[in-house]
Design a protein around this motif. Sequence first.
Motif, mmCIF file in Angstrom:
data_model
loop_
_atom_site.group_PDB
_atom_site.id
_atom_site.type_symbol
_atom_site.label_atom_id
_atom_site.label_comp_id
_atom_site.label_asym_id
_atom_site.label_seq_id
_atom_site.Cartn_x
_atom_site.Cartn_y
_atom_site.Cartn_z
ATOM 1 N N LEU A 1 -3.598 3.482 4.056
ATOM 2 C CA LEU A 1 -2.652 2.362 3.960
ATOM 3 C C LEU A 1 -2.697 1.722 2.573
ATOM 4 C CD1 LEU A 1 -2.882 0.557 7.406
ATOM 5 C CD2 LEU A 1 -1.516 2.513 6.711
ATOM 6 N N LYS A 2 -3.866 1.731 1.949
ATOM 7 C CA LYS A 2 -3.958 1.143 0.610
ATOM 8 C C LYS A 2 -3.126 1.969 -0.352
ATOM 9 C CE LYS A 2 -7.031 -0.879 -2.683
ATOM 10 N NZ LYS A 2 -8.337 -1.491 -2.851
ATOM 11 N N GLU A 3 -3.226 3.296 -0.177
ATOM 12 C CA GLU A 3 -2.466 4.202 -1.021
ATOM 13 C C GLU A 3 -0.957 3.973 -0.859
ATOM 14 O OE1 GLU A 3 -2.693 8.782 -0.761
ATOM 15 O OE2 GLU A 3 -4.763 8.000 -0.747
ATOM 16 N N LYS A 4 -0.535 3.691 0.377
ATOM 17 C CA LYS A 4 0.902 3.595 0.665
ATOM 18 C C LYS A 4 1.363 2.141 0.768
ATOM 19 C CE LYS A 4 1.111 8.097 2.156
ATOM 20 N NZ LYS A 4 2.104 9.125 2.077
ATOM 21 N N ARG A 5 0.598 1.220 0.216
ATOM 22 C CA ARG A 5 0.893 -0.200 0.452
ATOM 23 C C ARG A 5 2.291 -0.626 0.026
ATOM 24 N NH1 ARG A 5 -3.696 -2.186 -3.600
ATOM 25 N NH2 ARG A 5 -2.868 -4.273 -3.376
#
Lengths: 336, 234
Positions: free
Chosen positions: B124-128
């Motif tokens: 999720l951090k990658e796709k925030r």
Amino acid sequence: MDFLNGLIALANYVLIPATSYGAQLALGALGVTLVYGILRFSNFAHGDTMAFGTMITILFTWLFQSWGISLGPLPTALLALPLGIIGTALFVLGTDRVVYRFYRRAKAAPVILVIVSMGVMFVMNGLTRFIIGTGEQNFADGSRFLITAGKFKMATGMEEGLAVRTTQVITVVTAVIVVALLFWFLNKTRTGKSMRAFSDNEDLALLSGINPERVVMVTWIIVAGLATIAGVLYGLDKSFKPFTYFQLLLPIFASAVVGGLGNPLGAIGGGFIVAYSEVAVTYAWKKVLGYWLPSALVPDGLAQLMGTDYKYAVSFVILIIVLLFKPTGLFKGKSV
Amino acid sequence: MPFLIGEAMTGGYGAADILHDCTIAVDKGQIAVIVGPNGAGKSTAMKAVFGMLNLRKGRVVLDGTDITGLSPQDRVAQGMAFVPQTSNIFTSMTVEENLEMGAFLRRDDIRATIEQIYTLFPILKEKRRQAAGELSGGQRQQVAVGRALMTQPKLLMLDEPTAGVSPIVMDELFDRIIEVARTGISILMVEQNARQALEIADKGYVLVQGANRYTDTGEALLADPEVRRTFLGG
């Protein structure tokens, strides 16, 4: 040289007027699209909300003029605009309290709300005519032109003149500011994001603790602001007449649907598409073609595809074509 | 007294009752799983606990407080979080905005909680900055769970979190759910994949026609030949 002259004529008669008209439609369509996205119905009273807001602004403009207040080269109406927005917001919030809230609580189907909004439309329509009359009002003051055709010809030595009216520049500048503010609000603020969340997934928004009544209230205030600004800009650019504003509902809805209902970016795109097509189709191209084509090919007639009386037909043709091939609109909105 | 108990719940959506004297309970930091055949009232039991259903009889008690009369929104404020089975994310908003909306009720700094969620679900951090609707099924479920965790709930309720995801993603989701439970959050979950769910369950409830049929630890239910034969396919 002929090519340049043709270009100037095109800018003067098509591009500049259509750009300011497009900006006015875009602001109107943004209001329609916000109501559709968040309150989930097509608001037929939007044209008359614009008329109502413009009327209040005109009344305050007259008051300021009688006091001798003016903005110099800019129209006094700009000074009265905030008061017009406040008045319209109060009226619209009152309407919501008295009319729409009842149907919202009863979880009425969208089609019922559409009919309800038509009732509101007739009431606002009557109220506006009752207060300011059915006739035409010209309330633009200040300097009329930023560049006049004569001065342009003198300065450039061109055969064709290019006139830019103050109101056209004001329209475009105001629209850019308003749209930038709106997008900043929707994308960066907590309240704006909660409105988008509510529009995206109402049940999950409720689960997240977003207060629907507050979202609805903020939406109406923004819609009142957008409608009043759009109405005043249109009135300054052309003139104010309640019936014209009622008719404006048609191209405004066409813009919102063409762009994709519920999508603010689509409303702006749709506004300009409708405006450019309307002006282009009803413009007599003889003059421009006269510059651009070899003399043998220049048409004898006016090269006007349609009389200006038919201009609303243009929006509907675009509307039908878009609905046939891309029912969610060009910018991916909700399907109607 | 368990941390949460829905006691002797009887009720339904209309005139006919779906739940009959159904009891569901979770202890602090434990995982309780509701399983059962289609139409057994699993999701209904969950909704009853969350206040989305009017109970004719019975009560719901959270941490010693009777919350039977509270609306779902008020229950969120009391420390319950619910992840619906479908439409559980804001598809047009970015992953980070989804998390922010989950924390809408909170007025304090939510940065630390967002970081915790990113630690739990690194993808999720990658796709925030990406719209949540563009993610894969498993990633969307992570967004949905993350959104629910943003209120820092004491009880997390999941309605079929692994519906429609691949077996690999399912295992990963279950691992994450165990991790969440380890932080002291109680978990109540409805699952279609009964066997895998019971493997991670501290407590299992087998519902049939809106009533408790078997209640035991997940391990004991998996070992029970009767349960295996009738509900787990041998």
